[in-house]
Design a protein around this motif. Structure first.
Motif, PDB file in Angstrom:
ATOM      1  N   ALA A   1      19.221  42.383  46.384  1.00  0.00           N
ATOM      2  CA  ALA A   1      19.629  41.268  47.248  1.00  0.00           C
ATOM      3  C   ALA A   1      21.117  41.353  47.567  1.00  0.00           C
ATOM      4  N   ARG A   2      21.905  41.660  46.563  1.00  0.00           N
ATOM      5  CA  ARG A   2      23.356  41.779  46.746  1.00  0.00           C
ATOM      6  C   ARG A   2      23.688  42.921  47.708  1.00  0.00           C
ATOM      7  N   ASP A   3      23.024  44.067  47.531  1.00  0.00           N
ATOM      8  CA  ASP A   3      23.269  45.218  48.400  1.00  0.00           C
ATOM      9  C   ASP A   3      22.901  44.910  49.850  1.00  0.00           C
ATOM     10  N   LEU A   4      21.719  44.328  50.052  1.00  0.00           N
ATOM     11  CA  LEU A   4      21.301  43.998  51.415  1.00  0.00           C
ATOM     12  C   LEU A   4      22.220  42.959  52.045  1.00  0.00           C
ATOM     13  N   ARG A   5      22.617  41.962  51.265  1.00  0.00           N
ATOM     14  CA  ARG A   5      23.531  40.933  51.772  1.00  0.00           C
ATOM     15  C   ARG A   5      24.830  41.573  52.256  1.00  0.00           C
ATOM     16  N   ASP A   6      25.359  42.507  51.473  1.00  0.00           N
ATOM     17  CA  ASP A   6      26.611  43.170  51.852  1.00  0.00           C
ATOM     18  C   ASP A   6      26.436  44.047  53.095  1.00  0.00           C
ATOM     19  N   VAL A   7      25.316  44.762  53.182  1.00  0.00           N
ATOM     20  CA  VAL A   7      25.045  45.601  54.351  1.00  0.00           C
ATOM     21  C   VAL A   7      24.927  44.742  55.602  1.00  0.00           C
ATOM     22  N   TRP A   8      24.194  43.638  55.499  1.00  0.00           N
ATOM     23  CA  TRP A   8      24.014  42.768  56.662  1.00  0.00           C
ATOM     24  C   TRP A   8      25.334  42.142  57.104  1.00  0.00           C
ATOM     25  N   ALA A   9      26.188  41.831  56.155  1.00  0.00           N
ATOM     26  CA  ALA A   9      27.489  41.243  56.512  1.00  0.00           C
ATOM     27  C   ALA A   9      28.347  42.261  57.246  1.00  0.00           C
ATOM     28  N   LEU A  10      28.360  43.496  56.761  1.00  0.00           N
ATOM     29  CA  LEU A  10      29.187  44.533  57.388  1.00  0.00           C
ATOM     30  C   LEU A  10      28.598  45.033  58.704  1.00  0.00           C
ATOM     31  N   ARG A  11      27.323  45.361  58.685  1.00  0.00           N
ATOM     32  CA  ARG A  11      26.698  45.987  59.854  1.00  0.00           C
ATOM     33  C   ARG A  11      26.379  44.984  60.965  1.00  0.00           C
ATOM     34  N   ASP A  12      25.812  43.842  60.568  1.00  0.00           N
ATOM     35  CA  ASP A  12      25.306  42.890  61.560  1.00  0.00           C
ATOM     36  C   ASP A  12      26.196  41.676  61.761  1.00  0.00           C
ATOM     37  N   GLY A  13      27.151  41.489  60.861  1.00  0.00           N
ATOM     38  CA  GLY A  13      28.017  40.321  60.972  1.00  0.00           C
ATOM     39  C   GLY A  13      27.333  39.020  60.604  1.00  0.00           C
TER      40      GLY A  13
END
Length: 154
Positions: free
Chosen positions: A109-121
């Motif tokens: 969950a933490r990894d996906l949250r970070d990816v979505w914040a960086l990639r998708d804003g």
């Protein structure tokens, strides 16, 4: 029937088909109908159906430990949303993160949250403690739960 009605210029049949599937919680069918009749049903029905289908599917795949599918489902909802429905993009991510946290997959969950914040804003809260101690506990729990490379070949 809906296709014939749409071809005759009556979009109400396609909209009714999507609405009925949604009201009966047949989200996969509603998504398929909204996709097939997107020009007649409208983008709001397509996004609502895709979001409902995505949320239900995320809960199922997390329960089955098919975690790699979560990102694909989120991408599918994003594709339906385009740039016009930021609330739906946020909602599908919140459901995904909450489902993963509930399944004790906080690291994922933490990894996906970070990816979505960086990639998708798109930023979402983890919904649980997210400090160094919690991260260390999650790493230890994953090592206990899964076979480690160095245990086999080390």
């Amino acid at each position: 029937i809906a296709r014939a009605a749409r071809d005759a210029g009556d979009d109400a049949a396609a909209r009714r088909l999507v609405d009925e599937a949604m009201s009966r919680k047949l989200y996969r069918q509603a998504d398929a109908y909204a996709t097939a009749f997107s020009d007649a049903a409208g983008s709001n029905r397509l996004v609502a159906a895709r979001l409902a289908h995505g949320e239900a599917t995320i809960l199922k795949v997390v329960k089955k430990q098919q975690l790699s599918l979560v990102e694909k489902i989120v991408v599918g909802v994003d594709r339906a949303c385009g740039d016009d429905y930021p609330a739906a993009k946020r909602r599908v991510r919140e459901v995904a993160v909450a489902a993963l946290v509930d399944a004790a997959e906080r690291a994922v969950a933490r990894d996906l949250r970070d990816v979505w914040a960086l990639r998708d804003g798109v930023r979402v809260n983890l919904g649980c403690d997210d400090d160094d101690e919690a991260i260390a506990r999650d790493v230890a729990a994953r090592k206990e739960r899964y076979l480690q490379w160095d245990e086999v070949f080390g």
